[in-house]
Write a protein that holds these residues in place. Structure first.
Motif, short mmCIF file in Angstrom:
data_model
loop_
_atom_site.label_atom_id
_atom_site.label_comp_id
_atom_site.label_asym_id
_atom_site.label_seq_id
_atom_site.Cartn_x
_atom_site.Cartn_y
_atom_site.Cartn_z
N THR A 1 45.71 20.27 -5.23
CA THR A 1 45.62 19.01 -4.49
C THR A 1 46.69 18.01 -4.95
O THR A 1 47.17 17.22 -4.14
CB THR A 1 44.22 18.38 -4.61
OG1 THR A 1 43.91 18.17 -5.97
CG2 THR A 1 43.18 19.23 -3.94
N CYS B 1 43.64 15.29 -0.79
CA CYS B 1 42.34 15.66 -1.32
C CYS B 1 41.34 15.68 -0.17
O CYS B 1 41.08 14.64 0.44
CB CYS B 1 41.88 14.69 -2.39
SG CYS B 1 40.27 15.11 -3.08
N PRO B 2 40.78 16.85 0.15
CA PRO B 2 39.83 16.92 1.25
C PRO B 2 38.56 16.11 1.02
O PRO B 2 37.93 15.68 1.98
CB PRO B 2 39.50 18.41 1.37
CG PRO B 2 40.30 19.12 0.37
CD PRO B 2 41.06 18.14 -0.44
N LEU B 3 38.20 15.87 -0.23
CA LEU B 3 37.01 15.06 -0.51
C LEU B 3 37.26 13.57 -0.27
O LEU B 3 36.32 12.81 -0.02
CB LEU B 3 36.53 15.28 -1.94
CG LEU B 3 35.96 16.66 -2.23
CD1 LEU B 3 35.61 16.79 -3.70
CD2 LEU B 3 34.75 16.93 -1.38
N TYR B 4 38.50 13.13 -0.36
CA TYR B 4 38.83 11.73 -0.10
C TYR B 4 38.76 11.42 1.39
O TYR B 4 38.44 10.31 1.78
CB TYR B 4 40.23 11.40 -0.59
CG TYR B 4 40.38 11.18 -2.08
CD1 TYR B 4 39.33 11.37 -2.97
CD2 TYR B 4 41.59 10.79 -2.61
CE1 TYR B 4 39.48 11.18 -4.32
CE2 TYR B 4 41.76 10.58 -3.96
CZ TYR B 4 40.70 10.78 -4.81
OH TYR B 4 40.86 10.58 -6.15
N PHE C 1 35.56 9.96 3.21
CA PHE C 1 35.18 8.65 2.69
C PHE C 1 36.26 7.59 2.91
O PHE C 1 36.08 6.44 2.55
CB PHE C 1 34.83 8.75 1.20
CG PHE C 1 33.69 9.67 0.93
CD1 PHE C 1 32.39 9.31 1.26
CD2 PHE C 1 33.89 10.92 0.35
CE1 PHE C 1 31.32 10.14 1.03
CE2 PHE C 1 32.83 11.77 0.09
CZ PHE C 1 31.55 11.39 0.44
#
Length: 67
Positions: free
Chosen positions: A47, A53-56, A59
């Protein structure tokens, strides 16, 4: 894929991955925890190289500086 990782975030991710690698090579971690942390470290390195970042994304987090 819009980039959402800034320079400081990249440095922290790479440092965390290096820390995990050091722990593994000096024998502090082993077994299942070493595998889990190793996968985590690889994801952090990946990343940081692609600056995404796929988690960012869900959100709306973006650590890149605005132009």
């Amino acid at each position: 894929m819009k980039k959402n990782i800034g320079l400081t975030d990249k440095i922290i991710r790479v440092a965390a991955a290096i820390f995990v690698a050091i722990l593994y090579f000096i024998g502090t971690i082993s077994g299942t925890i070493a595998i889990i942390l190793g996968i985590f470290a690889l994801i952090m390195i990946l990343t940081s190289f692609v600056s995404f970042c796929p988690l960012y994304f869900p959100f709306g987090i973006n650590t890149r500086k605005k132009k």
